[in-house]
Design an enzyme around this catalytic site. Structure first.
Site, PDB file in Angstrom:
ATOM      1  N   SER A   1       0.863  -1.182   0.000  1.00  0.00           N
ATOM      2  CA  SER A   1       0.000   0.000   0.000  1.00  0.00           C
ATOM      3  C   SER A   1       0.897   1.229   0.000  1.00  0.00           C
ATOM      4  CB  SER A   1      -0.896   0.004   1.235  1.00  0.00           C
ATOM      5  OG  SER A   1      -0.096   0.217   2.397  1.00  0.00           O
TER       6      SER A   1
ATOM      7  N   ASP B   1      -0.817  -1.760  -4.161  1.00  0.00           N
ATOM      8  CA  ASP B   1      -2.198  -2.018  -3.728  1.00  0.00           C
ATOM      9  C   ASP B   1      -2.938  -0.687  -3.599  1.00  0.00           C
ATOM     10  OD1 ASP B   1      -4.296  -3.617  -2.792  1.00  0.00           O
ATOM     11  OD2 ASP B   1      -3.671  -3.409  -0.695  1.00  0.00           O
TER      12      ASP B   1
ATOM     13  N   GLU C   1     -10.224  -1.054 -10.385  1.00  0.00           N
ATOM     14  CA  GLU C   1     -11.321  -1.347  -9.452  1.00  0.00           C
ATOM     15  C   GLU C   1     -12.600  -0.629  -9.850  1.00  0.00           C
ATOM     16  OE1 GLU C   1     -10.459  -1.202  -5.253  1.00  0.00           O
ATOM     17  OE2 GLU C   1     -12.473  -0.468  -4.797  1.00  0.00           O
TER      18      GLU C   1
ATOM     19  N   HIS D   1     -12.881  -4.419   3.621  1.00  0.00           N
ATOM     20  CA  HIS D   1     -11.538  -4.554   4.204  1.00  0.00           C
ATOM     21  C   HIS D   1     -11.639  -4.660   5.719  1.00  0.00           C
ATOM     22  CE1 HIS D   1      -9.996  -2.393   0.425  1.00  0.00           C
ATOM     23  NE2 HIS D   1      -9.434  -3.580   0.419  1.00  0.00           N
TER      24      HIS D   1
ATOM     25  N   ASN E   1      -6.843 -10.970  -1.884  1.00  0.00           N
ATOM     26  CA  ASN E   1      -5.964 -10.118  -1.070  1.00  0.00           C
ATOM     27  C   ASN E   1      -6.186 -10.352   0.420  1.00  0.00           C
ATOM     28  OD1 ASN E   1      -5.570  -9.015  -3.576  1.00  0.00           O
ATOM     29  ND2 ASN E   1      -6.116  -6.929  -2.995  1.00  0.00           N
TER      30      ASN E   1
ATOM     31  N   ASN F   1      -4.636  -9.116   4.223  1.00  0.00           N
ATOM     32  CA  ASN F   1      -3.731  -8.280   5.012  1.00  0.00           C
ATOM     33  C   ASN F   1      -4.051  -8.358   6.506  1.00  0.00           C
ATOM     34  OD1 ASN F   1      -1.785  -6.338   5.704  1.00  0.00           O
ATOM     35  ND2 ASN F   1      -3.299  -4.708   5.592  1.00  0.00           N
TER      36      ASN F   1
HETATM   37  P1  13P Z   1      -8.016  -7.456   4.432  1.00  0.00           P
HETATM   38  O1  13P Z   1      -7.161  -6.512   5.221  1.00  0.00           O
HETATM   39  O2  13P Z   1      -9.440  -7.390   4.824  1.00  0.00           O
HETATM   40  O3  13P Z   1      -7.479  -8.838   4.444  1.00  0.00           O
HETATM   41  O4  13P Z   1      -7.981  -6.927   2.918  1.00  0.00           O
HETATM   42  C1  13P Z   1      -6.753  -6.815   2.258  1.00  0.00           C
HETATM   43  C2  13P Z   1      -6.925  -6.134   0.954  1.00  0.00           C
HETATM   44  O5  13P Z   1      -7.934  -6.249   0.295  1.00  0.00           O
HETATM   45  C3  13P Z   1      -5.813  -5.317   0.459  1.00  0.00           C
HETATM   46  O6  13P Z   1      -6.123  -4.682  -0.731  1.00  0.00           O
END
Ligand code: 13P
Length: 287
Positions: free
Chosen positions: A49, A84, A135, A177, A229, A231
């Site tokens: 990111s 990202d 997106e 997210h 994805n 994170n």
């Molecule tokens: P999470 O943090 O919900 O796993 O999402 C990660 C994400 O989509 C990064 O672009």
């Protein structure tokens, strides 16, 4: 060697599995993800990111660290270094710094502006051999917790953006997210089916991979999702494992904490989490 994510995701879409994008935040996370991918013979995408890049002293530092680590660890599985949720300016910075893939998140612009900026970035990225993700339909964040539903993308808008030549497309299908609220309604498979039919063979991307039940992940993959994805789940296990080490007061033998030992349980926790996800996504042995 770092590669574009195009081929790995086209193969995943065709083979009905998904490649994990794991976000990196520091050296330990990067090493854990690379070593796990290598151990399992899985392709992998390292997501960065703009905030994480700033923390790690900029995109150039990140690129040099990842390239050097990939080489010194003897990694042979395909690895893409991917921006990202990039801004327009962030995309150009990553292209210059040597990233192999970018995401332009123009979802908050009116569709015309998203189209214009995406068109330009597709052209530049492809000229230089990078892959590009776009997106459509914003993916909810924590503030959506009270709503219990992420935004759903319009399939026609997805087609409009897919037709610009992007390599893979993130579309909101009720995903959010961060940790999902208790009243979350789950992924909208009707929306995903419509998008999948409308955009043809384009690999689809599922953001907000943390906390989606396994059956929903598998169903999403069966409907064209080829990149997932993750994170927050890594953050949670890393914090938990590292805190345990501190609280147990280990390694205090009069010298304080050795930072390498301090982060070791977090490193192990990331390895285990990435392994779990690669098994779930079906990417093991697909390198
Ligand atoms: P999470 O943090 O919900 O796993 O999402 C990660 C994400 O989509 C990064 O672009």
């Amino acid at each position: 060697m770092l590669v574009s994510a195009k081929d790995m995701l086209n193969k995943a879409r065709e083979g009905k599995y998904a490649v994990g994008q794991f976000n990196i935040n520091n050296l330990e996370w990067t090493k854990a993800i690379l070593l796990t991918a290598q151990k399992l013979g899985s392709p992998v995408i390292l997501g960065v990111s703009e905030g994480a890049a700033k923390y790690m002293c900029g995109f150039k530092t990140v690129t040099e660290m990842v390239k050097a680590m990939d080489e010194s660890l003897g990694i042979t599985v395909p690895v893409a270094l991917h921006l990202d949720h990039g801004t327009y300016d962030g995309c150009y910075k990553c292209i210059k710094a040597g990233f192999t893939s970018i995401m332009f998140d123009g979802s908050h612009f009116p569709i015309e502006e998203n189209v214009a900026k995406t068109t330009e970035l597709v052209h530049v990225a492809h000229q230089l051999g990078l892959s590009i993700e776009a997106e459509v339909g914003a993916i909810g964040g924590e503030e959506d917790g009270v709503v219990g539903k992420g935004e759903c993308a319009d399939p026609q808008e997805c087609k409009q953006i897919a037709d610009l030549g992007v390599d893979f497309l993130a579309a909101g299908i009720g995903n959010i997210h961060g940790v999902y609220p208790e009243n979350w309604e789950g992924l909208s498979f009707d929306t995903l089916s419509d998008i999948n039919q409308t955009v043809g063979d384009m690999p689809l991307v599922l953001h907000g991979g943390t906390g989606i039940p396994d059956e929903q992940i598998k169903k999403a993959i069966s409907l064209g999702v080829a990149k997932i994805n993750v994170n927050t789940e890594c953050q949670l296990v890393f914090a938990e494992a590292t805190r345990g080490y501190i609280e147990a007061g280990k390694d205090q033998q009069g010298k304080g904490f050795d930072p390498r030992k301090l982060l070791a349980p977090g490193f192990d926790a990331i390895c285990a989490k990435v392994e779990e996800k690669m098994n779930l996504f079906g990417s093991v042995g697909k390198a």
